[in-house]
Design an enzyme around this catalytic site. Structure first.
Site, short mmCIF file in Angstrom:
data_model
loop_
_atom_site.label_atom_id
_atom_site.label_comp_id
_atom_site.label_asym_id
_atom_site.label_seq_id
_atom_site.Cartn_x
_atom_site.Cartn_y
_atom_site.Cartn_z
N GLU A 116 0.83 -1.20 0.00
CA GLU A 116 0.00 0.00 0.00
C GLU A 116 0.87 1.25 0.00
O GLU A 116 2.09 1.18 0.16
CB GLU A 116 -0.94 -0.01 1.21
CG GLU A 116 -1.95 -1.15 1.18
CD GLU A 116 -2.89 -1.16 2.37
OE1 GLU A 116 -2.67 -0.38 3.31
OE2 GLU A 116 -3.85 -1.94 2.35
N HIS A 244 -8.95 10.11 4.43
CA HIS A 244 -8.68 9.06 3.46
C HIS A 244 -8.90 9.65 2.07
O HIS A 244 -9.91 10.29 1.81
CB HIS A 244 -9.61 7.86 3.68
CG HIS A 244 -9.13 6.61 3.00
ND1 HIS A 244 -9.18 6.45 1.64
CD2 HIS A 244 -8.56 5.48 3.49
CE1 HIS A 244 -8.68 5.27 1.32
NE2 HIS A 244 -8.29 4.66 2.43
N ARG A 292 -0.99 9.05 2.27
CA ARG A 292 -2.36 9.55 2.25
C ARG A 292 -2.48 11.07 2.32
O ARG A 292 -3.33 11.66 1.65
CB ARG A 292 -3.16 8.93 3.41
CG ARG A 292 -3.49 7.49 3.19
CD ARG A 292 -4.24 6.93 4.38
NE ARG A 292 -4.62 5.54 4.14
CZ ARG A 292 -5.20 4.78 5.04
NH1 ARG A 292 -5.45 5.26 6.24
NH2 ARG A 292 -5.54 3.54 4.76
N HIS A 353 -11.13 10.25 8.16
CA HIS A 353 -10.90 8.81 8.29
C HIS A 353 -10.32 8.40 9.65
O HIS A 353 -10.87 7.56 10.34
CB HIS A 353 -9.98 8.36 7.17
CG HIS A 353 -9.69 6.89 7.14
ND1 HIS A 353 -10.68 5.93 7.08
CD2 HIS A 353 -8.51 6.20 7.13
CE1 HIS A 353 -10.14 4.73 7.06
NE2 HIS A 353 -8.84 4.86 7.10
N ARG A 388 -0.44 8.63 9.64
CA ARG A 388 -0.41 7.17 9.76
C ARG A 388 0.03 6.53 8.45
O ARG A 388 -0.42 6.90 7.38
CB ARG A 388 -1.80 6.66 10.12
CG ARG A 388 -1.90 5.14 10.16
CD ARG A 388 -3.29 4.70 10.55
NE ARG A 388 -4.23 4.88 9.47
CZ ARG A 388 -5.02 3.92 8.99
NH1 ARG A 388 -4.95 2.72 9.51
NH2 ARG A 388 -5.87 4.17 8.04
#
Length: 529
Positions: A116, A244, A292, A353, A388
């Site tokens: 990811e 997100h 992100r 998110h 994160r």
């Protein structure tokens, strides 16, 4: 009514259940697991992508995972917390498997690993595209069959109990605040019961519901963070709210918005404008696989300059059957709203998110309040720093649940129940029939936070949010003192407290860093790390 449990766990997601299972068979006592809805409705179940851990040492190692985490966190992350999570992650995975959780494997028996955004290697364990649901299923089955755990569903924690409730003045400078349990709203009697405990764990999840549009369920109202803050506990890094980058753009379904997992970009999905033009090359050399915060700001910028409600994620160049096999739930969801993702672009936009901050804890997951631990999204371990790294949160929850269980089992014999705690006093209050005031205030909180404390901020917007929230706080506290406690007014109180904390700590950070980007302290908004 008074209940006594050696361990009181508030929250029924991966954090709460992992801890409950770890202490349940210790011989140290009984466990109460309190969740505000049904056990299956925790935010854990919504996690699609997976859980990060170094399991293939032929291509990966701890140092690379640590480096990726520090980079994503904009080097604000606590190196000790990062090392603690990364190095204990493989053992945490073994714990989950032991409790009955399944992860997808290849034909040779090795884990089928995804990659990811922000990860330098394939290290994401998953179960199709419903990893969180599978984790929740496995842990729920283990919890429900454990005779040492009593589950209290649809029970709502109103406040944690400290010396304050014994008539002792408690301030943020009080060095020895202790937690003796919590006041819990019983859905059957409509009364607030007293749950006394030797050790309490807060695992109440996130805060997404304070925003008008979020990938979180409506229950993510920041309850644990607000309760600990009111009890004078330390709360940190609340300004770092993660948006997100890709939820399904569907105006009729904004709360919760349907998550389009980052694993789709790791799989090869490409971000485009609706006319098909790529745009991520303008913002980061990693293109659609950038972290992100960069992707979310890039999408937000493109939407604003082009006057769009969404951008698009393109998987049409990938093998159709392989796409359906990898992402069956996303395929079916999009098909239900008329989009065949193997042939058409997916309309996506950013949505609130995840929060990196929360109740400050040490490596044992202990908060600044003695006998009170915090694990999962409501905690601030230092792992995430300013942002994160994808799929680090689920593993953080399990690792710190293990740390909390080990420490509390070592110390619980030093504690006893505090039987001097008074029962909840609702004398003189009345039933609240003005529900319209609460629902309207909840709507206002969402609008304030989305409009003024969103992806891009300014001092002017933050100050306006502060003023609006202050007015709502005064109105709501006045109402709370007059009426009997209900879940909706308690949630409103918590949402206002959390909104205030995010806004205040955003004002205090005089720089653009990680997820916090402000036009008044500009940094290169799309820095290539």
């Amino acid at each position: 009514m008074i209940h006594k449990f050696d361990f009181l766990v508030i929250g029924g997601g991966i954090a709460g259940m992992s801890y409950a299972l770890s202490v349940a068979n210790s011989g140290k006592g009984k466990v109460a697991l309190v969740c505000k809805t049904s056990l299956g409705e925790a935010n854990t179940a919504k996690a699609q992508g997976g859980i990060a851990a170094v399991t293939n040492l032929a291509i990966d190692n701890f140092e690379k995972h640590i480096h990726d985490t520090m980079v994503a966190g904009d080097y604000i992350s606590d190196p000790e917390a990062v090392k603690h999570v990364v190095c204990n992650a493989p053992e945490a995975i073994r714990k989950l498997i032991g409790w009955g959780v399944n992860f997808d494997k290849n034909g040779d028996g090795t884990y089928n690993l995804h990659r990811e955004g922000g990860h330098s290697d394939f290290r994401i364990l998953h179960h199709a595209d419903d990893t969180g649901f599978e984790i929740q299923r496995g842990l729920m089955e283990a919890v429900r069959t454990n005779c040492n755990i009593t589950v209290f569903e649809n029970h709502y924690a109103v406040e944690i109990i400290t010396q304050h409730h014994l008539g002792i003045k408690v301030t943020r400078r009080t060095p020895d605040i202790e937690c003796y349990g919590a006041y819990i709203l019983n859905p059957d009697t409509k009364k607030v019961d007293t749950f006394l405990s030797k050790v309490t764990l807060m695992a109440t999840g996130g805060v997404g519901a304070v925003y008008a549009m979020t990938s979180n369920p409506v229950i993510a109202t920041g309850d644990g963070i607000a309760m600990v803050y009111r009890a004078k506990g330390t709360v940190k890094d609340m300004e770092f709210v993660q948006f997100h980058p890709t939820v399904l753009y569907n105006p009729s379904e904004t709360h919760p918005a349907f998550l389009i997992t980052e694993a789709m970009r790791g799989y090869g999905g490409v971000l485009r404008l609706p006319d098909g033009k790529e745009f991520m090359q303008k913002y980061d050399k990693r293109l659609s696989l950038a972290p992100r915060d960069i992707v979310a700001r890039a999408i937000d910028h493109e939407m604003k300059i082009h006057g769009l409600n969404h951008v698009c994620l393109d998987l049409t160049h990938k093998d159709a059957e392989e796409t359906k096999r990898h992402f069956p739930h996303i395929y079916e969801k999009c098909l239900s709203v008329g989009i065949d993702i193997t042939k058409e672009y997916i309309p996506v936009c950013p949505s609130a998110h995840y929060i990196c901050g929360g109740i400050k804890v040490d490596l044992n997951a202990e908060s600044s309040i003695h006998r009170l631990y915090a694990v999962g999204e409501c905690s601030c371990t230092g792992l995430h720093g300013g942002n994160r790294l994808a799929s680090n949160s689920l593993i953080e929850a399990v690792v710190y649940a293990q740390s909390a269980s080990a420490h509390s089992l070592q110390t619980i014999d030093n504690y006893d129940f505090n039987t001097n705690v008074p029962e909840w006093d609702d004398e003189g209050t009345m039933t609240n029939e003005e529900h319209v005031l609460i629902t309207q205030s909840i709507r206002e909180v969402g609008e304030i936070m989305s409009n003024y404390v969103g992806i891009v901020r300014s001092d002017l917007r933050l100050k306006r949010a502060w003023a609006r929230l202050d007015l709502l706080y005064e109105e709501t506290e006045s109402l709370f003192k007059r009426v009997t406690a209900t879940k909706d007014i308690c949630e409103l109180r918590n949402m206002i407290n959390v909104g205030y904390l995010i806004t205040r700590q955003a004002i205090e950070r005089k720089e653009s860093r990680g997820l916090h980007y402000t036009v008044d302290y500009p940094k290169h908004a799309y820095d290539q790390k």
